[in-house]
Design an enzyme around this catalytic site. Structure first.
Site, PDB file in Angstrom:
ATOM      1  N   SER A 281       0.809  -1.258   0.134  1.00 59.75           N
ATOM      2  CA  SER A 281       0.087  -0.112   0.107  1.00 59.75           C
ATOM      3  C   SER A 281       0.687   1.355  -0.163  1.00 59.75           C
ATOM      4  O   SER A 281       2.226   1.055   0.172  1.00 59.75           O
ATOM      5  CB  SER A 281      -0.933  -0.001   1.227  1.00 59.75           C
ATOM      6  OG  SER A 281      -0.062   0.504   2.368  1.00 59.75           O
ATOM      7  N   ASP A 282       0.220   2.359  -0.182  1.00 60.33           N
ATOM      8  CA  ASP A 282       0.934   3.701   0.051  1.00 60.33           C
ATOM      9  C   ASP A 282       0.746   3.989   1.558  1.00 60.33           C
ATOM     10  O   ASP A 282       0.310   3.295   2.342  1.00 60.33           O
ATOM     11  CB  ASP A 282       0.646   4.687  -0.841  1.00 60.33           C
ATOM     12  CG  ASP A 282       1.665   5.883  -1.018  1.00 60.33           C
ATOM     13  OD1 ASP A 282       1.732   6.372  -2.046  1.00 60.33           O
ATOM     14  OD2 ASP A 282       2.528   5.958  -0.237  1.00 60.33           O
ATOM     15  N   TRP A 283       1.582   4.811   2.004  1.00 59.39           N
ATOM     16  CA  TRP A 283       1.711   5.463   3.613  1.00 59.39           C
ATOM     17  C   TRP A 283       0.279   5.541   4.057  1.00 59.39           C
ATOM     18  O   TRP A 283      -0.593   6.394   3.751  1.00 59.39           O
ATOM     19  CB  TRP A 283       2.516   6.756   3.406  1.00 59.39           C
ATOM     20  CG  TRP A 283       2.835   6.926   4.952  1.00 59.39           C
ATOM     21  CD1 TRP A 283       2.051   7.498   6.120  1.00 59.39           C
ATOM     22  CD2 TRP A 283       4.078   6.660   5.819  1.00 59.39           C
ATOM     23  NE1 TRP A 283       2.602   7.352   6.949  1.00 59.39           N
ATOM     24  CE2 TRP A 283       3.954   7.041   6.923  1.00 59.39           C
ATOM     25  CE3 TRP A 283       5.200   6.219   5.257  1.00 59.39           C
ATOM     26  CZ2 TRP A 283       5.284   7.182   7.917  1.00 59.39           C
ATOM     27  CZ3 TRP A 283       6.485   6.093   6.128  1.00 59.39           C
ATOM     28  CH2 TRP A 283       6.206   6.561   7.329  1.00 59.39           C
TER      29      TRP A 283
END
Ligand code: GLC
Length: 752
Positions: A281-283
């Site tokens: 995932s992204d942050w």
């Protein structure tokens, strides 16, 4: 997609590229990852899906306890080798199953040696140098305990308002795919177990560059045909180059955030492309599914992301908090979890971490090695684009100069010249243009400096008088303008793309002195320079060139280097033209030059239909300020004798093209010859031009060379109306030129 330009064109030796002998970890007998999986508890499996931020105090007892308990599969933002080894030792020697950690970091355009921002690297159109820069970056990062970088960013970016255009390779799917694949190879080499290889990550999957109004994290609404023919091809190229991981984007694609978009991840990436790597995932983007309004709560978000195929949750705790109950309640199958965990274990296996979990910094070249410095300067030099050169102002001839003025807020800006996404580069390492020019001339030529403005956004004109005086007293004024690095990159978008602060006013005052004025722009995006262009005798676009901006720019200005750069992105005349890009559709009413009546020429009382009815803006027309693929040289080239081996080819055939290039100027120079096609009629409307190949040629004055290209049906293929991928019979136009405008043209037919 066929990438004819993916070789290492500069021929640096393997040693120079620091691809050291493929010292592979000695094989030790151990469980297969499947056997290891079978031993894992559900909590240990979920632990592997957790990536913790280790930038705080990772040696704190609670952090170590989480690692010891098998609750952490990977860490991010820890780049001290000893700290990394300490954490790794806890994972390997103190946890129940001894599964090693993966350590990740954003190594976007360098680690300690900072190369040009990716948009600048793209301007070099040099896959070999981009690959070598990634190789050097990987060695520096691996030396410091990093196993995984979150690059290449291959988002197609047509909107310079978007701050992350700086991290991209620009607007073209072919060039972005070619350079993204090069960066993957540079990071990973041929085998992730090679010495100094790190896992690459193609991001942000997918369509992030279409964020509405160029505002970061904003919605993207991309029709499937556009998604498949514009935004996905560079990701496909990265996957075909072997990218070990993908990262999903923050944005929602047609109402479904990429972090929960099973169409993107399961149907396209894993289904159609058969990708068997890992998706991260992204942050905190898993929990942001709640903010988007897709999920009621973090539990639902964990379910949505895991179901869509996101293996690791970066910097969030939704998986840790809710996956167990989701499995126990039967809302997520254990098979789904096992598949995610195997993707993580497979990456660790591919990296050789089970055999060699620890980092030995002394097995690597030093940071900022001589090879690294030389390469960073070379790539910075080749990223520079000469956009204007009135009366051959450049290159400057020092013997004809009695004094030089160096002016502007970017002339001695050690941090800003590094650009965005520089976590491990040091401003102290920077060689600024002022330092390089002073170093070059020492006492032989007076170099007068005045910043004029203390920083790019400043409106304090208190320094103008000094700058004007310095310019007036010198033979030539080198004016360094542009953007501080903070004005581009993630979350740093601008609605006004003119030079920030009072820079335009400063330039105008300098111009009034009558001194020859050469402007060098450092910026993380195309700026709108329409109104300032007239105040420049010459313009060099330097992007943010990195640690060795100074020597690169000085070499170009004083003729020790030739201009190589070509624009990887279109420069608008006005923000109102955005999106403006070369590979647009023709429309049913394409503007033709003769029809254009610009706003100031419209007769008073003009009758409604008197201006013609075609696709242009009354106040700006339809052409950009500078087109994709454009860049001047220090010489002049002509093209002649475009030849095709046939004017029709079978679907399985090949079309050869050749064109003669002649250097008719007075000095050796390099030109980048570009090949474009247009599919005249298709099951979908096709762009007015599509880049399909490019070749660099360096010629002595008066010399000629025949440049050869080859096209096959694979080059003509696209995602068709029925979603199949392939070429369609019919007429094609082809251009061979030195930008996306003009060039020699011909037609050919592809037979069914
Ligand atoms: C950021 C970026 C992503 C980066 C990640 C880790 O928010 O969107 O590109 O790799 O977080 O820093």
């Amino acid at each position: 997609m066929i990438y004819q330009n993916d070789g290492i064109e500069n021929g640096m030796s393997r040693q120079d590229m620091c691809i050291l002998p493929e010292a592979r970890p000695e094989a030790v007998s151990r469980d297969t990852i499947e056997a290891l999986l079978a031993k894992m508890t559900l909590q240990e499996k979920i632990g592997q899906l957790q990536q913790l931020d280790a930038s705080g105090d990772p040696l704190a007892e609670d952090f170590l306890q989480a690692v010891r308990a098998g609750k952490v599969g990977s860490i991010i933002n820890q780049v001290d080798p000893e700290t990394s080894n300490t954490l790794q030792r806890v994972a390997v020697e103190e946890s129940r199953l001894g599964i090693p950690l993966i350590s990740a970091r954003d190594v976007i355009h360098g680690f300690r040696t900072v190369f040009p921002i990716p948009l600048g690297q793209a301007a070099s159109w040099n896959p070999g140098l981009v690959e070598q820069a990634a190789r050097i970056s990987a060695l520096e990062a691996r030396r410091n305990g990093v196993h995984w970088t979150f690059a290449p960013m291959v988002d197609i970016s047509r909107d310079p308002r978007w701050g992350r255009i700086a991290e991209s390779f620009g607007e073209d799917p072919y060039l972005s795919g070619c350079l993204g694949a090069s960066m993957v190879r540079g990071f990973q080499t041929s085998d992730l177990q090679n010495h100094g290889a790190i896992a690459a990550c193609a991001k942000h999957f997918a369509g992030y560059g279409a964020s509405e109004s160029g505002r970061d994290y904003n919605s993207t609404n991309i029709p499937d045909n556009e998604l498949r023919n514009v935004y996905l091809p560079p990701f496909r190229a990265a996957a075909e180059a072997g990218a070990a991981t993908f990262m999903c984007s923050f944005g929602d694609l047609d109402g479904i955030p990429a972090t929960a978009n099973d169409y993107l991840i399961r149907q396209i990436l894993r289904g159609e492309w058969e990708f068997d790597g890992l998706v991260v995932s992204d942050w905190n983007s898993v929990k942001e599914l709640v903010v988007h309004g897709l999920c009621e709560d973090a539990r639902a978000a964990a379910k949505a992301a895991a179901s869509a195929g996101v293996d690791i949750e970066m910097a969030g705790d939704a998986y840790q908090a809710h996956l167990e109950s989701l499995v126990v309640s039967g809302q997520i199958s254990i098979e789904t979890i096992d598949g995610m965990v195997l993707n993580v274990l497979r990456l660790k296996e591919r990296l050789g971490l089970f055999e060699k979990p620890y980092t030995a910094a002394d097995e690597y070249p030093p940071l900022l090695s001589e090879a690294a410095k030389e390469l960073a300067k070379d790539l910075a030099t080749q990223s520079l684009v000469l956009l204007k050169n009135e009366d051959r102002t450049l290159p400057l001839k020092p013997a004809e100069l009695s004094s030089i003025a160096v002016i502007g807020p970017l002339a001695d800006a050690a941090q800003d010249q590094l650009g965005t996404w520089v976590f491990d580069g040091h401003a102290d390492d920077s060689v600024t243009p002022l330092a390089a020019i002073r170093q070059r001339f020492g006492e032989t030529l007076p170099v007068r400096y005045a910043c004029g403005l203390p920083y790019s956004r400043s409106r304090d004109q208190g320094g103008f008088d000094e700058a004007v005086a310095v310019a007036a007293a010198s033979d030539v004024a080198l004016v360094f303008l542009g953007e501080e690095s903070i004005l581009s990159g993630e979350a740093h978008c601008r609605a006004d793309l003119s030079l920030p602060g009072a820079q335009a006013e400063l330039l105008e005052q300098i111009r009034k002195t009558g001194t020859r004025t050469i402007v060098i722009v450092m910026a993380g995006r195309p700026l709108v320079l329409t109104d300032t262009l007239k105040h420049m005798d010459a313009l060099v676009y330097a992007w943010h060139p990195g640690t060795f901006a100074g020597p690169a720019i000085a070499d170009l200005l004083f003729g020790d280097a030739d201009p190589f750069g070509k624009l990887p992105v279109t420069f608008p005349k006005a923000v109102g033209q955005i999106p403006v890009y070369y590979n647009h559709k023709k429309t049913g009413r394409p503007p033709e030059g003769s029809e254009i009546t610009l706003i100031d020429e419209i007769p008073v009382g003009a009758q409604q239909t008197s201006l013609g009815m075609s696709a242009f803006h009354l106040d700006q027309g339809f052409e950009p300020l500078f087109p994709f693929g454009f860049g001047l040289t220090y010489s002049e080239f002509t093209q002649s004798d475009l030849q095709l081996t046939a004017n029709r080819i079978e679907m399985a055939g090949k079309l050869g093209l050749s064109c003669k290039l002649t250097n008719i100027g007075q000095r050796r120079a390099s030109e980048l010859v570009q090949l474009y096609i247009r599919d005249v009629a298709g099951s979908l409307t096709r762009p007015v031009r599509e880049l399909k190949s490019f070749k660099r040629v360096s010629l002595e004055p008066g010399a000629s060379e025949v440049i050869r290209f080859e096209l096959t049906q694979a080059d003509l293929a696209f995602s068709r109306r029925d979603k199949t991928f392939g070429a369609e019979p019919g007429k094609f136009e082809v251009w061979v030129g030195t930008s996306s405008v003009g060039g020699m043209t011909a037609t050919f037919e592809l037979l069914g």
